[in-house]
Write a protein that holds these residues in place. Structure first.
Motif, PDB file in Angstrom:
ATOM      1  N   ALA A 317       0.835  -1.197   0.000  1.00 14.57           N
ATOM      2  CA  ALA A 317       0.000   0.000   0.000  1.00 14.57           C
ATOM      3  C   ALA A 317       0.872   1.250   0.000  1.00 14.57           C
ATOM      4  CB  ALA A 317      -0.912  -0.008   1.226  1.00 14.57           C
ATOM      5  N   GLY A 318       0.509   2.219  -0.852  1.00 10.13           N
ATOM      6  CA  GLY A 318       1.227   3.487  -0.902  1.00 10.13           C
ATOM      7  C   GLY A 318       2.502   3.460  -1.701  1.00 10.13           C
ATOM      8  N   SER A 319       2.850   2.328  -2.289  1.00  7.65           N
ATOM      9  CA  SER A 319       4.102   2.208  -3.041  1.00  7.65           C
ATOM     10  C   SER A 319       3.860   2.380  -4.525  1.00  7.65           C
ATOM     11  CB  SER A 319       4.756   0.846  -2.778  1.00  7.65           C
ATOM     12  OG  SER A 319       4.019  -0.179  -3.428  1.00  7.65           O
ATOM     13  N   CYS A 320       4.947   2.428  -5.285  1.00  2.00           N
ATOM     14  CA  CYS A 320       4.891   2.406  -6.743  1.00  2.00           C
ATOM     15  C   CYS A 320       5.691   1.207  -7.239  1.00  2.00           C
ATOM     16  CB  CYS A 320       5.464   3.692  -7.340  1.00  2.00           C
ATOM     17  SG  CYS A 320       5.514   3.700  -9.154  1.00  2.00           S
ATOM     18  N   THR A 321       5.032   0.347  -7.987  1.00  2.00           N
ATOM     19  CA  THR A 321       5.691  -0.812  -8.576  1.00  2.00           C
ATOM     20  C   THR A 321       5.707  -0.644 -10.084  1.00  2.00           C
ATOM     21  OG1 THR A 321       5.098  -2.352  -6.813  1.00  2.00           O
ATOM     22  CG2 THR A 321       5.504  -3.295  -8.994  1.00  2.00           C
ATOM     23  N   ALA A 322       6.872  -0.742 -10.696  1.00  2.00           N
ATOM     24  CA  ALA A 322       7.003  -0.665 -12.150  1.00  2.00           C
ATOM     25  C   ALA A 322       7.027  -2.068 -12.727  1.00  2.00           C
ATOM     26  CB  ALA A 322       8.271   0.081 -12.534  1.00  2.00           C
ATOM     27  N   VAL A 323       6.234  -2.289 -13.772  1.00  4.11           N
ATOM     28  CA  VAL A 323       6.226  -3.557 -14.498  1.00  4.11           C
ATOM     29  C   VAL A 323       6.867  -3.314 -15.848  1.00  4.11           C
ATOM     30  CG1 VAL A 323       4.815  -5.401 -15.470  1.00  4.11           C
ATOM     31  CG2 VAL A 323       4.123  -4.297 -13.326  1.00  4.11           C
ATOM     32  N   VAL A 324       7.978  -3.988 -16.122  1.00  8.53           N
ATOM     33  CA  VAL A 324       8.728  -3.775 -17.351  1.00  8.53           C
ATOM     34  C   VAL A 324       8.886  -5.104 -18.077  1.00  8.53           C
ATOM     35  CG1 VAL A 324       9.968  -1.816 -16.347  1.00  8.53           C
ATOM     36  CG2 VAL A 324      11.002  -4.097 -16.278  1.00  8.53           C
ATOM     37  N   GLY A 325       9.247  -5.011 -19.352  1.00 12.08           N
ATOM     38  CA  GLY A 325       9.446  -6.210 -20.161  1.00 12.08           C
ATOM     39  C   GLY A 325       9.378  -5.853 -21.627  1.00 12.08           C
TER      40      GLY A 325
END
Length: 537
Positions: A317-325
């Motif tokens: 919660a409250g974080s930023c997750t980057a999804v790359v590929g």
């Protein structure tokens, strides 16, 4: 591309002239394009640069005789091979035969219900001298080979949905070239592609632009590419041509907040430990908040083809997750699954923490890459914002209108956009409206799918700053699907790497992007445009 394309032999024929073109809102107000003047000769490539909303696309579309809804021609003229594209009869003679267009999403020009060979054949019959069956078939094969695609019967028989993203872009280019146009108008045709596909498309377009005496207008926010293919560049600012000059080949192009520095890694990408800034420290503190988005054993298919395999991850919660590929790795499908928009999926996606718990329901919302497509072109911004406020939030009409004004202010827009439609807004404005509309539904998680890919670097930075601000002020959780590794490094707390529908690496951003463990991650870093993480001086 690292060097200038060899100089072309310039013909003296003038292909296009724009003299004093001024476009402005029908209802009055400042022009969006002011007194634009330019001349394009056969064999010349003219680059156009400028921030979002500067008038680049308006100028490009003017060469086609197109004016977006809500605008009108206030003054000036446009001539392409002596014809007026704003005249209906002249326009029929020009489009596809003399002038062709390739835009920010070329693949959208393909009819999803018609096979590739049939679509190109129809374009050849309408736009070229080839009319008999054998001549048309030969021309179709020639076009496919010219854009580096197979010309066999099997490929011609495919539907657009059976193509990869790069193949669809190349088919769209073949359609644009079907009539052997004298003028090619290119409006950010590679903006939505990952670096590998974008590099391939840019190389192919460079070859196309060097062939024969075709003139081209190339709108781009990639100065390195312009330096490789353009003869001259004009810069637009607030609708005016603010500068002209010769492009510089392969300058350094900052793509995020990463600072310049020394060292190298994998294909010249600079990677070193970065000192956390205040935003990163604040984000790390928020990660400690209990709860978040939990994904367990997620599988998804397209038709009968599996595209996601046993995906499990946690977004605090409250974080930023980057999804790359890489392109085709399953990023967009994952984004749609997180928001509950992909029907053929199994596994669980649950939210726990402040604002509700259990099934994600209305707590997770997708902000799509194509803000223009996500907004109803016939609805004003005011209607787009008040509908979810009344339907989801249950607000009465007056309160919903007041809240719409507040939401616009939160995303940095003035109230004068309330009466406009999406076609009357710049790309950056549309993206902010899309964010405001999403916020109207009071989500806890924003899933952002390549929302800056079609924006110039300055506007993209502002949108990313806005996301950071929303995280701080509203406590939002952000999942950011992106092919911009510098943006992931500068904004995300953790990075998830997808490859062929599987999570192959995940962890803290400054670990994954400094010391990658999986070959797929190392390959992404090697192909990145410019710095990813850099050390302070």
């Amino acid at each position: 591309m690292t060097g200038r394309t060899p100089p072309r032999t310039r013909a003296t024929e003038t292909v296009a002239e724009v003299d004093g073109l001024t476009l402005g809102p029908v209802a009055g107000g400042p022009p969006v394009l002011r007194d634009a003047c330019l001349s394009l000769s056969a064999g010349q490539v003219l680059g156009v640069v400028g921030r979002s909303g500067s008038g680049k696309s308006s100028l490009a579309h003017g060469l086609l005789g197109h004016v977006r809804p809500g605008l009108e021609v206030r003054a000036g003229t446009v001539r392409v091979t002596g014809l007026d594209p704003f005249d209906r009869a002249d326009a029929r003679r020009l489009r596809g035969r003399v002038v062709s267009f390739l835009g920010q999403d070329p693949a959208s020009s393909l009819n999803p219900a018609l096979r590739i060979g049939g679509q190109i054949a129809e374009a050849v019959r309408l736009r070229s001298a080839a009319k008999d069956r054998d001549g048309v078939r030969a021309r179709v094969g020639e076009l496919l080979l010219s854009v580096r695609l197979p010309a066999d019967r099997e490929f011609r028989g495919r539907l657009p949905g059976q193509l990869s993203g790069g193949q669809a872009q190349r088919v769209a280019l073949a359609l644009a070239l079907a009539g052997r146009p004298k003028l090619l108008v290119l409006d950010e045709p590679t903006s939505g592609l990952d670096p590998a596909l974008a590099d391939g498309m840019r190389a192919l377009l460079a070859e196309v632009l060097c062939q024969g005496d075709r003139a081209a207008l190339l709108v781009s926010h990639d100065p390195a590419w312009l330096g490789s293919v353009a003869d001259d560049v004009i810069r637009l600012d607030a609708g005016r041509i603010a500068g002209r000059g010769t492009p510089v080949a392969s300058p350094s192009v900052p793509r995020s907040r990463a600072a310049p520095g020394g060292g190298a890694h994998g294909g010249g990408v600079r990677v070193a430990a970065a000192e956390p800034d205040v935003a990163r420290v604040n984000a790390a503190a928020r990660v400690a908040v209990a709860g978040g988005l939990s994904v367990r054993r997620l599988h998804a298919v397209h038709g009968r083809v599996p595209v996601l395999h046993d995906i499990s991850l946690t977004v605090p919660a409250g974080s930023c997750t980057a999804v790359v590929g890489a392109s085709g790795s399953g990023k967009t499908t994952l984004a749609r699954c997180l928001a509950g928009l992909h029907p053929k999926a199994s596994g669980t996606v649950e939210w726990s923490g402040a604002g509700g718990s259990g099934d994600r329901g209305a707590l997770v919302h997708l902000v799509a890459q194509d803000a223009r497509g996500a907004l109803n072109p016939r609805e004003s911004v005011g209607v787009a914002l008040t509908r979810p406020l009344r339907g989801v939030g249950g607000l009465p009409a007056r309160a919903a209108s007041d809240e719409a004004v507040r939401l616009l202010g939160r995303v940095g827009l003035d109230t004068d956009v309330l009466g406009r439609r999406p076609g009357e807004l710049s790309g950056g404005q549309r993206q902010r409206v899309a964010l405001a509309r999403t916020l109207a539904a009071a989500p806890r998680v924003l899933v952002c799918d390549e929302i800056t890919s079609a924006l110039d670097p300055e506007t993209a930075g502002r949108v990313l700053d806005l996301l950071d601000s929303l995280r701080r002020t509203l406590g939002l959780t952000v999942v950011m699907v992106t092919h911009d590794l510098a943006a992931a490094a500068g904004r995300a707390d953790q990075v998830v790497v997808l490859d062929e529908g599987r999570v192959v690496e995940a962890g803290r951003a400054d670990r994954v992007l400094v010391d990658p463990e999986h070959p797929a991650t190392r390959n992404l870093l090697a192909r990145a445009d410019g710095p990813v993480l850099t050390a302070p001086d």
